[in-house]
Enzyme design. Structure first.
Site, PDB file in Angstrom:
ATOM      1  CG  HIS A 240     -24.201  24.134   6.005  1.00  0.00           C
ATOM      2  ND1 HIS A 240     -23.199  23.325   6.207  1.00  0.00           N
ATOM      3  CD2 HIS A 240     -25.092  23.601   4.984  1.00  0.00           C
ATOM      4  CE1 HIS A 240     -23.458  21.911   5.535  1.00  0.00           C
ATOM      5  NE2 HIS A 240     -24.416  22.267   4.701  1.00  0.00           N
TER       6      HIS A 240
ATOM      7  CG  ASP B 158     -23.170  18.184   5.328  1.00  0.00           C
ATOM      8  OD1 ASP B 158     -24.194  17.521   4.462  1.00  0.00           O
ATOM      9  OD2 ASP B 158     -22.861  19.317   5.088  1.00  0.00           O
TER      10      ASP B 158
HETATM   11 ZN   LIG Z   1     -26.343  19.128   3.512  1.00  0.00          ZN
END
Ligand SMILES: [Zn+2]
Length: 443
Positions: A266, A317
């Site tokens: 991220h 993800d």
């Molecule tokens: Zn994750």
């Protein structure tokens, strides 16, 4: 030896060759040579544009079952997390195997040849162990093998429910008793021809700095990939600053986690100093733009990270959608919206993030490039379909990255074996298996 004839192949650095012969022995490319304009007898023809296999660096495969089910409850990341925890409650090794197998097969159809599964669902409901403490991880490993994709099982250390907080009932499924118990469990996992074992620090929320140090030294001693969720949400930064007087990036740096084997997943809400620290360590930053927008996380500082020396990778993800080219272009397009500046990342930069960078961040250093000595992982993309037809050869990479779709992937080769042919998985009826696996875990 198998010879793959590529109508056109992208070799990086602006090179597209026509009629490339890729000679493969076992799972490796022996050599590549420019050959004839038609497939020679005995060769396997890969038409369209052939690119290296795509690396999906960050996945939680079980979250595929949430697709379409989380779009109505207004709220934030934390509201979504409650819905995700409900699903995590009901999984067992059998349902995990079915769901992971179908999800990895969906990824294969999209051109994914290696996946980094950030795995934290270790224990049975209530936190008790299965007779094999790695039963859930073993299900993920078997699923990837059966789906024909390489796997890096990033076994996540998850010890706390938040900084200084006990785990909740659902989080007991994620939690090892202590960091030494995590070590003992992970030490029982082995690499295989199609599997690498890596480590993950779930986040600074779930792992204290001294525990993070233990995980980081295990990864260092094994030369294994080390991943961590970093600054996905502002609330994580605030809690971390309040507890440790430092950002998550700094806490992980002090724990010895940052290196060229480290991937910050991220990296959305970073300070300027964090960007410098991650870049200076040569770490990877894995952006997951389709999930980050789905979860209202924000837009990470991708071009500043690159300028500082970090290498970008991409992940699906939550698997709210599995579209690797969309992940790639979203890095650029989201930054355009945020900055008002175009062309911060070129098509080749983004395709390298999706291939060679991703392979290395998952511990597969011989992958992601079509060259002698590298893994024979290849993806053929149709260029005569409605999205890419009419594109001049020199513009194909940009057209693919900025307009291509999973539906354009026609053939996928992993380790010299054909896994997808003419848009179909050679072993798995993917839609049917997804339907039955998801039905099996619906609450
Ligand atoms: Zn994750």
């Amino acid at each position: 030896m198998t010879v793959f004839w590529c109508e056109r192949a992208w070799l990086g650095a602006g090179r597209i060759e026509h009629g490339l012969l890729v000679e493969v022995t076992g799972d490796r490319i022996d050599k590549v040579v420019v050959g004839p304009s038609v497939p020679p007898p005995g060769s396997e023809a890969l038409r369209g544009l052939v690119i290296p296999g795509l690396a999906n660096v960050h996945s939680h495969c079980f979250q595929r079952a949430l697709r379409g089910r989380t779009q109505r409850a207004r709220g934030s990341f934390w509201t979504w997390r409650e819905q995700m925890y409900e699903l995590a409650q009901v999984l067992d090794p059998d349902s995990m195997l079915a769901l992971a197998r179908a999800t990895f097969a969906e990824m294969a159809l999209a051109g994914v040849t290696v996946v980094g599964e950030f795995h934290y669902l270790h224990f049975a409901s209530g936190g008790t162990g299965y007779s094999d403490p790695n039963a859930m991880g073993a299900a993920v490993v078997r699923a990837a093998e059966e789906a024909g994709v390489r796997l890096t099982l990033l076994d996540a250390c998850y010890l706390h429910g938040g900084i200084g907080a006990e785990v909740s009932l659902v989080q007991r499924r994620f939690r090892d008793r202590c960091v030494d118990a995590w070590l003992a469990r992970v030490d029982r996992l082995d690499d295989g021809p199609m599997v690498r074992i890596g480590a993950a620090i779930h986040s600074v929320r779930a792992v204290d700095p001294d525990e993070a140090e233990v995980v980081a030294s295990w990864a260092k001693s094994r030369g294994a990939a080390l991943h961590a969720h970093v600054s996905e949400q502002p609330a994580e930064n605030e809690a971390c600053l309040a507890a440790y007087g430092a950002t998550p990036t700094r806490v992980l740096e002090r724990a010895g986690a940052l290196s060229r084997r480290f991937t910050a997943v991220h990296s959305t809400h970073l300070s300027e100093a964090d960007v410098g620290v991650l870049g200076g360590s040569g770490a990877f930053c894995c952006l997951c733009p389709t999930t980050e927008r789905d979860l209202a996380d924000g837009i990470g500082p991708a071009s500043r990270l690159r300028r500082a020396g970090a290498r970008l990778t991409l992940g699906s993800d939550s698997n709210a959608i599995i579209e690797p080219f969309e992940e790639a272009r979203a890095v650029e397009l989201d930054e355009r919206l945020a900055t008002g500046v175009r062309a911060l990342h070129g098509g080749e930069d983004l395709l390298s993030a999706a291939t060679v960078n991703g392979y290395e961040s998952l511990g597969w250093r011989a992958g992601g490039v079509i060259r002698g000595g590298m893994l024979a992982d290849l993806v053929a993309v149709r260029v005569d379909g409605v999205r890419l037809a009419g594109t001049p050869a020199g513009d194909l990479v940009d057209a693919l990255v900025f307009a291509g779709a999973a539906a354009d992937v026609s053939d996928v080769v992993v380790g010299g074996q054909i896994v997808v042919r003419d848009g179909r998985h050679v072993r798995i009826d993917v839609a049917r298996e997804l339907e039955s696996a998801i039905k099996g875990v619906r609450s």
